[in-house]
Design an enzyme around this catalytic site. Structure first.
Site, short mmCIF file in Angstrom:
data_model
loop_
_atom_site.label_atom_id
_atom_site.label_comp_id
_atom_site.label_asym_id
_atom_site.label_seq_id
_atom_site.Cartn_x
_atom_site.Cartn_y
_atom_site.Cartn_z
N GLU A 124 43.22 35.72 38.98
CA GLU A 124 42.34 34.82 39.72
C GLU A 124 41.14 34.30 38.95
O GLU A 124 39.98 34.55 39.28
CB GLU A 124 41.85 35.51 40.99
CG GLU A 124 42.97 35.88 41.90
CD GLU A 124 42.49 36.08 43.30
OE1 GLU A 124 41.28 36.13 43.52
OE2 GLU A 124 43.34 36.15 44.18
N GLU A 148 49.64 38.98 45.86
CA GLU A 148 48.71 39.46 46.89
C GLU A 148 48.87 38.65 48.16
O GLU A 148 49.12 37.45 48.11
CB GLU A 148 47.24 39.36 46.43
CG GLU A 148 46.86 40.36 45.38
CD GLU A 148 45.41 40.24 44.97
OE1 GLU A 148 44.59 39.85 45.80
OE2 GLU A 148 45.11 40.50 43.79
#
Ligand SMILES: C[C@@]1(C(=O)O)OC[C@H]2O[C@@H](O)[C@H](O)[C@@H](O)[C@H]2O1
Length: 471
Positions: free
Chosen positions: A163, A376
Site C-alpha cells: 500500500e 486484504e
C-alpha cells in the site's frame, strides 16, 4: 462454487500491528515505534509495543490458524527485527523468529505469503532521509537478499511493498503517518525510490530463481490498495475529478509495477509542476524489465468523487464515531464525498461488496489478464460481546458479500488465486488503536491477551471446508 481446488483461503496480518516485542532480542526501532510514542499521533496514544504479543505466542496462534483450516497466511517481516540499523549486521534472533514461524506454518500445511515492507522502516534509515535517500533503496535490496537467503528455501509467495498509497500518501501528503510530512514534491520522489527498490528486489528474486536459491515456482508481486472511484453525479466536473482521482491514486501506483512506467500524461504534469520524479540513468529500464508476477489487492471500500474547487481536507475518522472524519480532498483536483444512499462502517468506510469484483474488472481492462490475490479485505468494527461470546455477525455479513463478489469475478474470467481477510487476529489498527477490530480471533486485553474464537472463526472454518460456501 466457482473457486478452484487450489484456491488459497487465507488470512493476513502485519508485523508492527501483531508482533509486539518492539525492542526484544536485538530488534531495532522502526519509524512506527518512534512515531506512535509522539503525543497526539494515534487514537488515545495506542502503539505496537505489545500489540497481540504474537512474537511470543505465534505457536498458539498458528495452531488456531490450523484449526480454522487456513491454506495460507500472509504476514510481514519487521525489517528492523532482522537489521536493527536497517543495513549491516543481521540480528540472528530476528532470523530465528521468522524461521520458526515459517516452519510452524509449514508443519500445519499453511503456505506462507511474505510481505517485505508493511510500513515499519528502520528508524536508522529514516535518520538518513528514509525513502527520500537512494541509499535506502540499496538497504532495501540488501534486506530482500537476506530474506531470500534465509527463507527462500521454504517460501514461494512474496510481495515487496504494502500500500504505497497509504504509507507515501499519509507519510508525505497528509502527514498522518511517519515521517509526518505534507510535501507532494518530496512524496513523489520518495514514492519513485520505492518503485526502484521494488524493481531491484524483483530483479534479485529472478536471479535467485535462476540459481535455484528461491523456488522457480515462486511468485513475487506488489500489494496495492484497490479503491474504485465513482463520480457522485454525472456532471462533467465530477466525472473529470473522478478520472483525476483514478489517475493519481490508482494508475500512478499500479502502472510502474504492471506496465513498467508511469502514466505519461501524469508524469508530465508532475515534472512540470514539481520537477519530480527525478530518474537516475538506470531507473527507466529497471521499471520496464521487472514486472510483477501477480498483484495483491487490498479492498475495503469504494470512494465517491466530486469536483473540488476549494478545500484541502484530510482529517480522517480515527475514533469510530460515525461522521467524525472530513472528506479527503486535494484543492482543485478532487474530493471524496459521502453518498446518502450508501451504508458506512463506524469509521466511515462504505460497505460495497460488488466493488471487489468491479475493481478487479477495471484493473484487468487496463493491465490485462494478471493473476490477483485478494491480500486484504475485512470489517473494522467494535465487535459485540453477548453472554461472553463475540457475536460478530456484521463481519460475517461483510465477508460473505465480498466472497460472493470474488466468486463473481472468477465466473467472469478473472484469475483470482487467493483471499486473505484482514485480519486473522485482533491487532493494532495504526491510528485507530485496538477498538477497531478485524480478527476472527478476539484478544482479551483485560485478560492477559487471552485468545478467543469469535463466531466468525467457526463460520470461516465452514467456508474453507466447503471451498467457498458462505451459508
Ligand atoms: C488503516 C487500517 C486499519 O488498521 O484500520 O485499515 C485496515 C487495514 O488496511 C490495510 O491497508 C493495512 O495494510 C492494514 O495495516 C490495516 O490498516
Amino acid at each position: 462454487s466457482a473457486f478452484p481446488e487450489s484456491f488459497l483461503w487465507g488470512a493476513a496480518s502485519a508485523a508492527y500491528q501483531v508482533e509486539g516485542a518492539h525492542d526484544a532480542d536485538g530488534k531495532g526501532p522502526s519509524i512506527w515505534d518512534i512515531f506512535s510514542h509522539q503525543p497526539g499521533t494515534t487514537h488515545e496514544g495506542t502503539n505496537g509495543d505489545i500489540a497481540a504479543d504474537h512474537y511470543h505466542r505465534f505457536k498458539e496462534d498458528v495452531a488456531l490458524m490450523a484449526e480454522a483450516g487456513l491454506k495460507s497466511y500472509r504476514f510481514s517481516i519487521s525489517w528492523p527485527r532482522l537489521l536493527p540499523e536497517g543495513r549491516g549486521e543481521a540480528n540472528p534472533a530476528g532470523i530465528q523468529f521468522y524461521s520458526e514461524l515459517i516452519d510452524e506454518l509449514l508443519k500445519h500445511g499453511i503456505k506462507p505469503m511474505i510481505t517485505l515492507y508493511h510500513w515499519d522502516l528502520p528508524q536508522a534509515l529514516q535518520d538518513i532521509g528514509g525513502w527520500e535517500n537512494r541509499e535506502t533503496i540499496e538497504a532495501f535490496e540488501h534486506y530482500a537478499r537476506l530474506c531470500y537467503e534465509a527463507f527462500g528455501d521454504r517460501v514461494e509467495l512474496w510481495s515487496t511493498f504494502n500500500e504505497t498509497l497509504i504509507f507515501i500518501g499519509m507519510g508525505y501528503f497528509t502527514g498522518a503517518h511517519p515521517p509526518g510530512l505534507t510535501d507532494p514534491k518530496r512524496g513523489i520522489q520518495a514514492c519513485h525510490h520505492v518503485f526502484i527498490a521494488h524493481a531491484k528486489a524483483v530483479r534479485l528474486f529472478r536471479h535467485y530463481q535462476a540459481q535455484g536459491r528461491v523456488p522457480t515456482s515462486g511468485q513475487i508481486g506488489f500489494v496495492n490498495v484497490m479503491q474504485p472511484h465513482d463520480p457522485i453525479t454525472d456532471s462533467p466536473e465530477d466525472v473529470a475529478a473522478c478520472k483525476m482521482a483514478d489517475d493519481l491514486l490508482t494508475h500512478w501506483l499500479y502502472d510502474p509495477v504492471l506496465k513498467g512506467e508511469y502514466p505519461p500524461h501524469i508524469l508530465n504534469m508532475a515534472q512540470l509542476t514539481w520537477g519530480v520524479p527525478e530518474f537516475a540513468p538506470e531507473d527507466e529500464d529497471l521499471l520496464k524489465d521487472n514486472i510483477c508476477d501477480f498483484i495483491g489487492v487490498n479492498y475495503y471500500k469504494r470512494e465517491w468523487v466530486a469536483a473540488n474547487p476549494d478545500t484541502d481536507n484530510t482529517k480522517i475518522n480515527t475514533t469510530g464515531q460515525k461522521g467524525s472524519g472530513q472528506a479527503f480532498g486535494f484543492k482543485g483536483l478532487f474530493k471524496f464525498v459521502r453518498n446518502p444512499e450508501s451504508t458506512y462502517t463506524d469509521w466511515d468506510w462504505e460497505i460495497y461488496p460488488q466493488g471487489l469484483c468491479i475493481g478487479m474488472m477495471r484493473l484487468k481492462e487496463r493491465y490485462g489478464d494478471i493473476p490477483f490475490y485478494i491480500t486484504e479485505n475485512g470489517l473494522g468494527a467494535k465487535d459485540p460481546i453477548t453472554d461472553g461470546e463475540v457475536v460478530d455477525d456484521p463481519r460475517i455479513d461483510y465477508l460473505s458479500g465480498h466472497i460472493a463478489a470474488a466468486e463473481d469475478a472468477i465466473k467472469q474470467g478473472i484469475d483470482v488465486r487467493g483471499y486473505y481477510p484482514w485480519s486473522f487476529i485482533d491487532l493494532l489498527s495504526w491510528l485507530n488503536g485496538y477498538q477497531k477490530q478485524y480478527g476472527f480471533v478476539y484478544v482479551d486485553r483485560e485478560n492477559g491477551l487471552a485468545r478467543k474464537r469469535k463466531k466468525s472463526f467457526f463460520w470461516y472454518q465452514g467456508v474453507i471446508e466447503s471451498n467457498g460456501a458462505t451459508r
